[in-house]
Design a protein around this motif. Structure first.
Motif: not given
Length: 387
Positions: A169-174
């Motif tokens: 999980r990241s800010d670009a892809h949850s």
């Protein structure tokens, strides 16, 4: 003094120019020398790849790789073997690279990653997972986790898939919609085993990950209905309208059965009629025709199907319309109508398909997980007539 400095500058300018010209000549000669040193087989392989002749390309690049010690060329050849389904050759190539004492330590993880993909493509998933887990602490951790996520989905190991998606999980892809589907898979499994408490817990986790998850509401309604909470089941299934109304098609028969269980079939028919009027793309005309015919009579069913087909013409609707008019025809005309109905039905079955919105894969069966591209919740719940 000033005059002497000006003279020195005048003498230095031609020298700088000469040095620049000499450097350019040296660079150009080096470039030309390197270009001439590239084996002809490399260009043959490149040309074959452009022409999509992978067998010719593999042979040409294999010859070049034996003459050259370039790692990148060996890695490219391994990918080409894997693409062609020659997994054993790819495995042997990458194993040989790892066994070579000349392989730099910082490039070993790259070769191991390629080897893991070889094993996975060959169906040796356990060996691929073993390598990828060891790569999680290195520079290829992100790529390794993505591969592991695919493996866990393939193996239906949903708990590991949830944990891995959380690590990615990241800010670009949850990964929220994907994680919700993983929890739904766990909930569906618990429901099959009549473990309603566990199923409820997984549904709650799915909705916490993605409150728009229509599948979670669908399963929640199934749980409520199985436990005898009919009104709660209806509320859960009706909640799909706010999440994604297209999935009401999957809940339509469940909703009618619930109202029928409450002794209110007419209320169920009225609800479905309202859905069809508001969302004419829902594939519930056939269901409604049968229920109207059962509870309101053939004449009312004929009026309904005629109205539905005129509002949104479709082959399946025309099939039902012809069927509804058969009783009004004499034997000769009925024979012609039955033949026309059979032709319409045949074409409707051929053209009515579910389609993946990501890769355009088509299927008569509905999937939550596209078998072609692996995307979740991308299949259209309502079939479309596609030529």
């Amino acid at each position: 003094m000033c005059l002497e400095l000006d003279l020195w500058w005048l003498l230095l300018f031609p020298a700088f120019f000469a040095l620049g010209w000499l450097a350019a000549r040296v660079d150009m000669r080096a470039v030309l020398k390197q270009a001439k040193s590239v084996p002809a087989g490399f260009f043959r392989g490149l040309d074959a790849l452009v022409e999509d002749k992978t067998d010719v390309a593999a042979q040409a690049l294999s010859e070049v790789s034996r003459q050259s010690g370039e790692l990148e060329l060996h890695l490219t050849l391994g990918k080409l073997y894997r693409k062609r389904g020659e997994n054993d050759r790819a495995i042997r190539l990458h194993q040989a690279l790892l066994d070579s004492p000349d392989l730099a330590a910082e490039r070993r993880d790259t070769v191991r990653y390629e080897l893991a993909q070889d094993f996975r493509k060959a169906g040796l998933v356990d060996r691929a997972e073993e390598i990828l887990v060891k790569l999680l602490a290195g520079n290829l951790s992100l790529a390794a986790r993505r591969e592991l996520l695919d493996i866990y989905q393939q193996d239906r190991d949903w708990k590991k898939a949830i944990a891995t998606a959380g690590e990615l999980r990241s800010d670009a892809h949850s990964f929220s919609h994907m994680v919700a589907q993983f929890y739904c898979e766990l909930a569906q499994g618990a429901l099959y085993q009549s473990d309603y408490a566990a199923a409820r817990g997984y549904v709650a986790d799915a909705l916490a990950a993605n409150r728009k998850c229509a599948r979670a509401s669908l399963i929640l309604g199934d749980i409520e209905f199985a436990e005898g909470h009919t009104e709660a089941a209806i509320a859960a299934w009706q909640g799909i309208e706010k999440q994604n109304y297209e999935y009401l098609t999957l809940a339509a028969e469940r909703l009618f059965d619930a109202y029928e269980k409450l002794g209110q079939p007419q209320a169920g028919i009225a609800l479905l009629r309202g859905y069809l009027k508001t969302f004419p793309q829902l594939e519930i005309t056939d269901l409604l025709y049968q229920k109207v015919a059962s509870y309101e009579g053939e004449a009312a069913a004929l009026d309904f199907v005629r109205e539905a087909v005129h509002a949104r013409p479709s082959l399946s609707g025309v099939y039902r319309l012809i069927e509804a008019r058969l009783t009004d025809l004499n034997p000769d005309k009925r024979y012609d109508a039955e033949m026309a109905r059979a032709v319409v039905q045949k074409h409707a079955q051929r053209l009515n398909v579910h389609r993946c919105k990501c890769c355009n894969f088509r299927s008569r069966a509905f999937f939550w997980h596209c078998p072609a591209c692996g995307e979740w919740e991308s299949f259209t719940p309502n079939r479309s007539e596609i030529q």
